[in-house]
Enzyme design. Structure first.
Site, PDB file in Angstrom:
ATOM      1  N   ALA A   8      51.170  35.034  60.180  1.00  0.00           N
ATOM      2  CA  ALA A   8      49.840  35.520  59.823  1.00  0.00           C
ATOM      3  C   ALA A   8      49.366  36.702  60.675  1.00  0.00           C
ATOM      4  CB  ALA A   8      48.833  34.371  59.886  1.00  0.00           C
ATOM      5  N   ASP A  46      54.926  38.905  54.327  1.00  0.00           N
ATOM      6  CA  ASP A  46      56.231  38.272  54.113  1.00  0.00           C
ATOM      7  C   ASP A  46      57.123  39.068  53.177  1.00  0.00           C
ATOM      8  OD1 ASP A  46      55.641  36.138  55.735  1.00  0.00           O
ATOM      9  OD2 ASP A  46      54.857  34.889  54.113  1.00  0.00           O
ATOM     10  N   GLY A  70      47.666  40.295  45.971  1.00  0.00           N
ATOM     11  CA  GLY A  70      47.693  39.194  46.924  1.00  0.00           C
ATOM     12  C   GLY A  70      46.540  39.246  47.898  1.00  0.00           C
ATOM     13  N   GLU A 106      55.818  20.477  62.234  1.00  0.00           N
ATOM     14  CA  GLU A 106      54.436  20.000  62.111  1.00  0.00           C
ATOM     15  C   GLU A 106      54.327  18.840  61.135  1.00  0.00           C
ATOM     16  OE1 GLU A 106      52.467  24.345  63.248  1.00  0.00           O
ATOM     17  OE2 GLU A 106      52.663  23.733  61.159  1.00  0.00           O
ATOM     18  N   GLY A 117      46.235  37.127  50.539  1.00  0.00           N
ATOM     19  CA  GLY A 117      46.591  36.356  51.721  1.00  0.00           C
ATOM     20  C   GLY A 117      46.081  37.066  52.965  1.00  0.00           C
ATOM     21  N   PHE A 118      46.713  36.795  54.100  1.00  0.00           N
ATOM     22  CA  PHE A 118      46.232  37.380  55.350  1.00  0.00           C
ATOM     23  C   PHE A 118      46.303  38.900  55.328  1.00  0.00           C
ATOM     24  CE2 PHE A 118      47.468  33.074  56.685  1.00  0.00           C
ATOM     25  CZ  PHE A 118      46.302  32.692  57.332  1.00  0.00           C
ATOM     26  N   GLY A 119      47.414  39.464  54.857  1.00  0.00           N
ATOM     27  CA  GLY A 119      47.558  40.908  54.847  1.00  0.00           C
ATOM     28  C   GLY A 119      46.688  41.595  53.816  1.00  0.00           C
TER      29      GLY A 119
END
Length: 456
Positions: free
Chosen positions: A316, A301, A14, A172, A16-18
């Protein structure tokens, strides 16, 4: 000639952010890093709703993983991780097995429909670029269908948008859709008054944005209602289909239903055979390692960890801090030193409601709202975007949208004719739509070739 010793192999699932932060922090470490992701881009998920509501283009909130991770010790593989074999220390992917010395799982989360996966067909969630494009097409096609529709009841259905879940994503989306129908697009439609569109936000809990203090939650609800959003809390959805949703015994006829009610951890966690929480996340050690396996870390997550009696939030900033910490622990482990426990520093979080309206909580104490919160939200999101080009383009797009109120990224691609109702007769320009049935009444079904089930 002596053989060169094999370097420590770190596999990260992954980007993603991490996962991205872990890889970046290891680019100068004496290890070889392999990053595995089923997409070739890093996605800035907090701005996906702006792609879904025609403010930004997908490429403006994504960056190719290979262009970000150009360290000499880093390899990027486009593959989908399927399972983990802890005994053999192997990550099983669709293209074959990858051996590791240290494994970092940052596979993120997916949508949760609370035991009703069949609802996903009618109520898409928002996690990927494909999701955002799908939602954008559904919304735009609904407006086009309302322009063509001659039956006032069905026209009302096309102009009703239901969002399930009043967390940050739901709030949102609701605010953006309300602004779109009330301010951005009304002058572009001639046969229908899209300011009559209904945006309905449903939440099963007593208030919106429950992660925030009650004062900020109440302010968010007030701002949503000022935009024209119908907010219904303490409301549980019991059924979803192509013609709307059912809430208890009440049916809401709507051709567009969007899902923001819950998330579930990636199924990859279940292949570990270790304790999981109710959401399917791995109950990690304070060091972020899997219990009994110091060579496997879980972050973002996918990780379940408590701090000061509260769960570390799945946002995030937390994932980024976890990624950096895991990189540090990998270095410590390679040096034969003990791993250090993770400590999350909550710098704050924000939720935007609409133009000039947002709420925020800084360092778990300072509460901000309105223009100040909105301005801080803008600055933080620009700062966290990956790539200078993306920062610049998004900033320009936001300035343009703010000054003009226009939403010009309104692309409908592919075959659309079978997704819209037939044109029977034109509505006279300026004619007000007749009254429609109460929302509790079951709507008439359109011919199969025009149903919303085809909007996939």
């Amino acid at each position: 000639m002596e053989n060169t010793p094999k370097r420590h192999q770190v596999v990260i699932v992954g980007a993603g952010f991490g996962g991205l932060q872990a890889a970046l922090k290891l680019k100068k470490a004496p290890v070889d890093v392999t990053v595995v992701d089923r997409y070739n881009h890093h996605l800035f998920q907090p701005l996906l709703y702006q792609v879904a509501t025609a403010v930004l283009s997908p490429g403006e909130i994504a960056a190719p993983i290979r262009s970000v991770l150009r360290g000499r010790n880093t390899t990027v593989l486009l593959a989908e991780a399927q399972s983990v074999d802890l005994q053999r220390k192997v990550l099983v992917c669709d293209g074959g097995d990858i051996s590791y010395d240290t494994l970092v799982l940052a596979a993120g989360a997916t949508h949760s429909y609370f035991g009703h996966p069949e609802w996903s067909r009618f109520a898409p969630g928002l996690k990927t670029i494909d999701d955002a494009r799908n939602i954008r097409e559904r919304v735009l096609l609904a407006l086009e269908a309302a322009e063509r529709e001659t039956d006032p009841v069905r026209q009302r259905e096309w102009l009703t948008f239901v969002i399930v879940g009043a967390g940050p994503t739901g709030v949102e989306l609701a605010g953006a859709l309300a602004h779109m129908t009330q301010h951005s697009l009304p002058k572009e439609f001639r046969r229908v008054d899209i300011t009559q569109a209904r945006v309905i936000l449903l939440e099963g809990l007593p208030r919106v944005l429950t992660a925030y203090p009650e004062e900020l939650s109440a302010r968010a609800r007030k701002d949503l209602e000022k935009l024209g959003v119908e907010v219904r809390t303490g409301t549980m959805v019991t059924d979803v289909d192509e013609l709307g949703v059912r809430v208890g015994e009440t049916r809401i006829a709507a051709r567009t239903v969007l899902w923001g009610a819950g998330v579930a951890a990636s199924p990859l966690a279940r292949t570990l055979g270790v304790p999981l929480d109710k959401a399917g996340r791995v109950k990690v050690e304070p060091t972020l390692a899997v219990p009994g396996h110091e060579d496997v870390f879980v972050i973002g997550d996918l990780a379940s960890i408590q701090q000061d009696g509260k769960p570390v939030p799945g946002i995030a900033p937390a994932a980024m801090q976890m990624g950096k910490h895991v990189a540090k622990n990998i270095r410590l482990r390679a040096e034969g030193r003990p791993l250090e426990p993770f400590h999350y520093l909550d710098k704050g979080s924000f939720a935007v409601i609409g133009r000039g309206s947002a709420i925020g909580l800084l360092f778990d104490k300072v509460r901000v709202r309105g223009w100040m919160a909105w301005s801080m939200w803008l600055g933080i999101h620009i700062a966290f975007l990956v790539g200078f080009r993306n920062k610049l383009v998004v900033l320009v797009d936001w300035a343009y949208t703010y000054l003009t109120k226009r939403r010009d990224v309104r692309l409908i691609t592919g075959l659309y004719a079978r997704k819209l109702p037939p044109m029977q007769r034109a509505l006279p320009g300026g004619t007000e739509a007749p009254e429609v049935k109460e929302e509790g009444a079951l709507p008439a079904r359109l011919p199969e070739s025009t149903g919303a089930a085809h909007l996939h």
